[in-house]
Design a protein around this motif. Structure first.
Motif, PDB file in Angstrom:
ATOM      1  N   ILE A 223       0.877  -1.175   0.000  1.00  0.00           N
ATOM      2  CA  ILE A 223       0.000   0.000   0.000  1.00  0.00           C
ATOM      3  C   ILE A 223       0.911   1.220   0.000  1.00  0.00           C
ATOM      4  CG2 ILE A 223      -1.724   1.276   1.321  1.00  0.00           C
ATOM      5  CD1 ILE A 223      -2.507  -1.592   2.486  1.00  0.00           C
ATOM      6  N   PRO A 224       0.894   1.992  -1.067  1.00  0.00           N
ATOM      7  CA  PRO A 224       1.893   3.063  -1.181  1.00  0.00           C
ATOM      8  C   PRO A 224       1.700   4.156  -0.143  1.00  0.00           C
ATOM      9  CG  PRO A 224       0.339   3.162  -3.013  1.00  0.00           C
ATOM     10  CD  PRO A 224       0.006   1.925  -2.231  1.00  0.00           C
ATOM     11  N   SER A 225       2.801   4.605   0.435  1.00  0.00           N
ATOM     12  CA  SER A 225       2.768   5.704   1.399  1.00  0.00           C
ATOM     13  C   SER A 225       2.879   7.027   0.657  1.00  0.00           C
ATOM     14  CB  SER A 225       3.940   5.563   2.370  1.00  0.00           C
ATOM     15  OG  SER A 225       4.027   6.735   3.169  1.00  0.00           O
ATOM     16  N   ARG A 226       2.163   8.020   1.135  1.00  0.00           N
ATOM     17  CA  ARG A 226       2.365   9.383   0.637  1.00  0.00           C
ATOM     18  C   ARG A 226       2.892  10.267   1.757  1.00  0.00           C
ATOM     19  NH1 ARG A 226      -2.753   7.977  -1.633  1.00  0.00           N
ATOM     20  NH2 ARG A 226      -3.847   9.066   0.030  1.00  0.00           N
ATOM     21  N   GLY A 227       3.344   9.621   2.834  1.00  0.00           N
ATOM     22  CA  GLY A 227       3.769  10.408   3.986  1.00  0.00           C
ATOM     23  C   GLY A 227       4.913   9.736   4.708  1.00  0.00           C
ATOM     24  N   ALA A 228       4.721   9.486   5.995  1.00  0.00           N
ATOM     25  CA  ALA A 228       5.793   9.001   6.848  1.00  0.00           C
ATOM     26  C   ALA A 228       5.369   7.730   7.575  1.00  0.00           C
ATOM     27  CB  ALA A 228       6.143  10.077   7.877  1.00  0.00           C
ATOM     28  N   GLY A 229       6.346   7.008   8.096  1.00  0.00           N
ATOM     29  CA  GLY A 229       6.070   5.830   8.897  1.00  0.00           C
ATOM     30  C   GLY A 229       6.652   4.592   8.254  1.00  0.00           C
ATOM     31  N   SER A 231       5.242   1.422   8.557  1.00  0.00           N
ATOM     32  CA  SER A 231       4.241   0.434   8.152  1.00  0.00           C
ATOM     33  C   SER A 231       2.865   0.921   8.557  1.00  0.00           C
ATOM     34  CB  SER A 231       4.516  -0.910   8.833  1.00  0.00           C
ATOM     35  OG  SER A 231       4.347  -0.787  10.241  1.00  0.00           O
TER      36      SER A 231
END
Lengths: 247, 247
Positions: A223-229, A231
């Motif tokens: 699931i693509p991230s658009r931010g931070a973290g 997982s």
């Protein structure tokens, strides 16, 4: 005896597990699962007493207990004073039958009971046909897991202690497209989501999916991230994947 | 003093909150938030000691404690022996600035700290620009909330005790399309998800969103069920909505 249901050993020995609260007990009753007895605390509220009356109509023994005794057995902090001791009817993974369109979900070593329960609740919402819990996963019959399923565990087959390598190979043999949720997979999974038989394999947030199980997957998806973290929570991931799968 | 950080009152009085564990403490340090001191237990593992050395380089006082003392302060069962007392820098909702493309998320009365934390973690993953916690929501600085954010709270503005009626009206005035997640809404939300400024309002699983806040929404949206259950977990819902929102 009910006091032993808080431990896995106690549950294995008795074959029973505890279901607490008016709403969950009602779902249990509706599911037709065999119930040995119902504990009713002297401080049970009117909602709990209404549900208890339904158990009584089905000839299920009601044991009234003092508040003090009930609290020793209950796993819940704010209990409604209602606890059913139910017999879990084990579903063998090898006996599962699927229709031409089906979705299966497998969890590898997801050890948090709240996460396992929330995944099952999410799977029930999206009409998943079966959930397979691998050997390192939290026990389905742990009171915390039961509570987090919000009754979802009574609406679809959930198999415990599943040898996932065998079970996933069998699903693939039955035409399931097996997608694994990983941190390094493809971010496009619409073709997989449209598979008539789709299986989703998710692992723990800390350790991911065991390499030998990942190797069985037809593809890895992220699931693509658009931010931070680092997982997403495993139940959140399950929801995002399952919302997209048509089954 | 640190012992008081487990209670909201103690945190309000000291202006401090506790961040536990090597990974979270590292995220805290990277975030640049002011840290008053670091507690290091005598039984801290090597990962914890490596992180402690980074705090020392930044001239943050390290207090070494006996295991017995540390356990009285720590909220974690399996602690790594590392706890930072940090000063929360309050962000006022009225001061938030948004770019031409932005996503905001508001929570009304979500009282479970784990759920609030997981929503924030999910919002950080999807690059949400701000999270607004309404007055009935779990305290962001509760150790359980902090832990569940997995560091996400250090990556985006999170405003506490927000008067949501005022704040949502303001967002609408700034051109945000406000969608409310409810049980009786439209199941098609792709136009909303493509809004250049989209705001999402979610409520508690038990009580939903207060009617006066629902009334502010431009539309109500529901994640369609294909199975059973009364609702989805709020963090799972947030993930499904946010995965679709382009921002």
């Amino acid at each position: 005896m009910a006091r032993g249901l808080g431990s896995r050993k106690g549950r294995e020995e008795s074959g029973l597990f505890a279901v607490e609260g008016a709403r969950l007990c009602e779902e249990l009753l509706d599911s037709g699962a065999p119930v040995e007895f119902l504990l009713l605390s002297e401080f049970a509220d009117s909602a709990a007493r209404r549900v208890a009356a339904e158990f009584e109509e089905r000839k299920i023994p009601i044991l009234e207990t003092a508040e003090f005794e009930f609290d020793k057995i209950s796993d819940t902090v704010h209990s409604q004073g209602l606890l059913a001791a139910a017999r879990w009817q084990e579903r063998r993974w090898a006996d599962l039958k699927f229709g031409p369109r089906a979705v299966a979900l497998a969890l590898d070593s997801v050890s948090d009971p709240g996460n396992v329960g929330t995944v099952i609740r999410t799977a029930a919402w999206f009409g998943v046909d079966a959930v397979l819990l691998g050997r390192g996963s939290a026990d389905l019959l742990n009171p915390k897991t039961v509570r987090a399923t919000m009754g979802g565990m009574f609406h679809l087959p959930v198999c415990r202690d599943v040898p996932l390598a065998e079970a996933l190979a069998r699903l693939k043999g039955q035409g399931f497209a097996l997608g694994a949720g990983t941190m390094d997979g493809a971010t496009e999974w619409s073709a997989w989501a449209r598979s008539s038989r789709a299986a989703l394999l998710l692992g723990s947030e800390a350790h991911g999916i065991a390499p030998e199980l990942q190797a069985l997957a037809d593809a890895r998806y992220t699931i693509p991230s658009r931010g931070a973290g680092e997982s997403l929570n495993v139940a959140v991931s399950a929801g995002i994947f399952l919302a997209a799968v048509s089954g």
